[in-house]
Design a protein around this motif. Structure first.
Motif, PDB file in Angstrom:
ATOM      1  N   THR A   1     -29.556 -20.035   3.324  1.00  0.00           N
ATOM      2  CA  THR A   1     -29.576 -18.689   3.923  1.00  0.00           C
ATOM      3  C   THR A   1     -29.914 -18.847   5.414  1.00  0.00           C
TER       4      THR A   1
ATOM      5  N   PRO B   1     -32.028 -15.308  11.248  1.00  0.00           N
ATOM      6  CA  PRO B   1     -33.531 -16.054  11.181  1.00  0.00           C
ATOM      7  C   PRO B   1     -33.390 -16.223   9.829  1.00  0.00           C
ATOM      8  N   GLY B   2     -34.098 -17.375   9.434  1.00  0.00           N
ATOM      9  CA  GLY B   2     -34.331 -17.787   7.922  1.00  0.00           C
ATOM     10  C   GLY B   2     -35.321 -16.951   7.288  1.00  0.00           C
TER      11      GLY B   2
ATOM     12  N   GLU C   1     -35.031 -14.785   5.385  1.00  0.00           N
ATOM     13  CA  GLU C   1     -34.757 -14.036   4.168  1.00  0.00           C
ATOM     14  C   GLU C   1     -35.183 -15.086   3.052  1.00  0.00           C
ATOM     15  N   CYS C   2     -35.208 -16.457   3.218  1.00  0.00           N
ATOM     16  CA  CYS C   2     -35.498 -17.478   2.365  1.00  0.00           C
ATOM     17  C   CYS C   2     -36.990 -17.869   2.560  1.00  0.00           C
ATOM     18  N   PRO C   3     -37.861 -17.359   1.521  1.00  0.00           N
ATOM     19  CA  PRO C   3     -39.214 -17.994   1.765  1.00  0.00           C
ATOM     20  C   PRO C   3     -39.582 -19.231   2.353  1.00  0.00           C
ATOM     21  N   PHE C   4     -38.656 -20.267   1.539  1.00  0.00           N
ATOM     22  CA  PHE C   4     -38.923 -21.719   1.939  1.00  0.00           C
ATOM     23  C   PHE C   4     -38.525 -21.896   3.614  1.00  0.00           C
ATOM     24  N   GLN C   5     -37.465 -21.190   3.832  1.00  0.00           N
ATOM     25  CA  GLN C   5     -37.108 -21.391   5.401  1.00  0.00           C
ATOM     26  C   GLN C   5     -38.305 -20.457   6.194  1.00  0.00           C
ATOM     27  N   ALA C   6     -38.561 -19.632   5.672  1.00  0.00           N
ATOM     28  CA  ALA C   6     -39.670 -18.717   6.427  1.00  0.00           C
ATOM     29  C   ALA C   6     -40.843 -19.686   6.591  1.00  0.00           C
ATOM     30  N   ALA C   7     -41.222 -20.491   5.741  1.00  0.00           N
ATOM     31  CA  ALA C   7     -42.480 -21.473   5.811  1.00  0.00           C
ATOM     32  C   ALA C   7     -41.834 -22.387   6.677  1.00  0.00           C
ATOM     33  N   MET C   8     -40.828 -23.050   6.742  1.00  0.00           N
ATOM     34  CA  MET C   8     -40.401 -24.308   7.525  1.00  0.00           C
ATOM     35  C   MET C   8     -40.188 -23.976   8.874  1.00  0.00           C
ATOM     36  N   ASP C   9     -39.785 -22.593   8.993  1.00  0.00           N
ATOM     37  CA  ASP C   9     -39.906 -22.022  10.527  1.00  0.00           C
ATOM     38  C   ASP C   9     -41.356 -22.051  11.083  1.00  0.00           C
ATOM     39  N   LEU C  10     -42.471 -22.012  10.453  1.00  0.00           N
ATOM     40  CA  LEU C  10     -43.990 -21.832  10.769  1.00  0.00           C
ATOM     41  C   LEU C  10     -44.171 -23.405  11.103  1.00  0.00           C
TER      42      LEU C  10
ATOM     43  N   MET D   1     -48.306 -17.127   2.403  1.00  0.00           N
ATOM     44  CA  MET D   1     -47.278 -16.109   3.292  1.00  0.00           C
ATOM     45  C   MET D   1     -47.066 -14.858   2.171  1.00  0.00           C
TER      46      MET D   1
ATOM     47  N   TRP E   1     -47.617 -23.937  -0.486  1.00  0.00           N
ATOM     48  CA  TRP E   1     -48.315 -23.377   0.662  1.00  0.00           C
ATOM     49  C   TRP E   1     -47.776 -21.962   0.903  1.00  0.00           C
ATOM     50  N   SER E   2     -46.303 -21.872   0.833  1.00  0.00           N
ATOM     51  CA  SER E   2     -45.521 -20.588   1.277  1.00  0.00           C
ATOM     52  C   SER E   2     -45.896 -19.543   0.196  1.00  0.00           C
TER      53      SER E   2
ATOM     54  N   TRP F   1     -33.657 -26.769  10.328  1.00  0.00           N
ATOM     55  CA  TRP F   1     -32.961 -26.504   8.930  1.00  0.00           C
ATOM     56  C   TRP F   1     -32.827 -27.662   8.000  1.00  0.00           C
TER      57      TRP F   1
ATOM     58  N   SER G   1     -34.554 -27.273   4.716  1.00  0.00           N
ATOM     59  CA  SER G   1     -33.715 -26.247   3.443  1.00  0.00           C
ATOM     60  C   SER G   1     -32.589 -26.975   3.237  1.00  0.00           C
TER      61      SER G   1
END
Lengths: 107, 107
Positions: free
Chosen positions: A49, B9-10, B12-21, A107, A102-103, A26, A29
């Motif tokens: 989020t 799971p993050g 829902e937020c594109p930025f967090q989805a990218a950071m998850d990767l 994505m 990048w995202s 996190w 974020s």
């Protein structure tokens, strides 16, 4: 059997040392959210989020110890606490922009 | 008591989805190392300072599942396996440059 290379702290490599500071699930974020300005705990919890109270408490302590976030307590009744980015934290802006680009593209 | 917000799971937020990767401890260091070109396992293990065999096996599987790294096996005797960046992985170059600049200025 070849001797198993023990996992050393990455600090020997500057890039890995930097990633050690910012690679928490996190971390970026929270930093991205605080780019908008000083916030209180509940504001942050609503804005990031998917995070929950326990995780935010833990991450903020870590971010403070890494000197990326500044915590300011006020002796009001009840006491109020505000969080803001340090200069070192704010300097991550280009990393955030690069991740957003990048995202958006990938994505 | 206010209902504890469960950690979602993050995604829902594109930025967090990218950071998850990309927020795994060793993820960006492996990607940074593969920017230099295709490598075999042992080359990678030597090049990523501080990582050990078990961790590298785990991270490479994850990176493959996230479509950031491509694994190519050759039916030689013994079999050889090579790792390279996918287009999606290579597109992280600006993020790596931004982290390197931040690290150089702030650490």
């Amino acid at each position: 059997m070849a001797e198993e290379k023990t996992e050393l702290p990455g600090s020997e490599c500057p890039f890995q040392a930097a990633m050690d500071l910012i690679s928490g699930k996190w971390t970026m974020s929270i930093i991205n959210t605080l780019m908008g300005g000083t916030m209180r705990f509940k504001q942050l919890e609503r804005a990031v989020t998917g995070i929950n109270t326990r995780m935010l408490v833990k991450e903020l302590k870590l971010l403070e110890s890494k000197e990326l976030v500044h915590r300011q307590a006020y002796a009001t009744v009840p006491p109020t606490v505000e969080y803001s980015l340090t200069e070192k934290g704010r300097a991550l802006q280009p990393v955030i922009v690069a991740v957003q680009q990048w995202s958006g593209n990938q994505m």
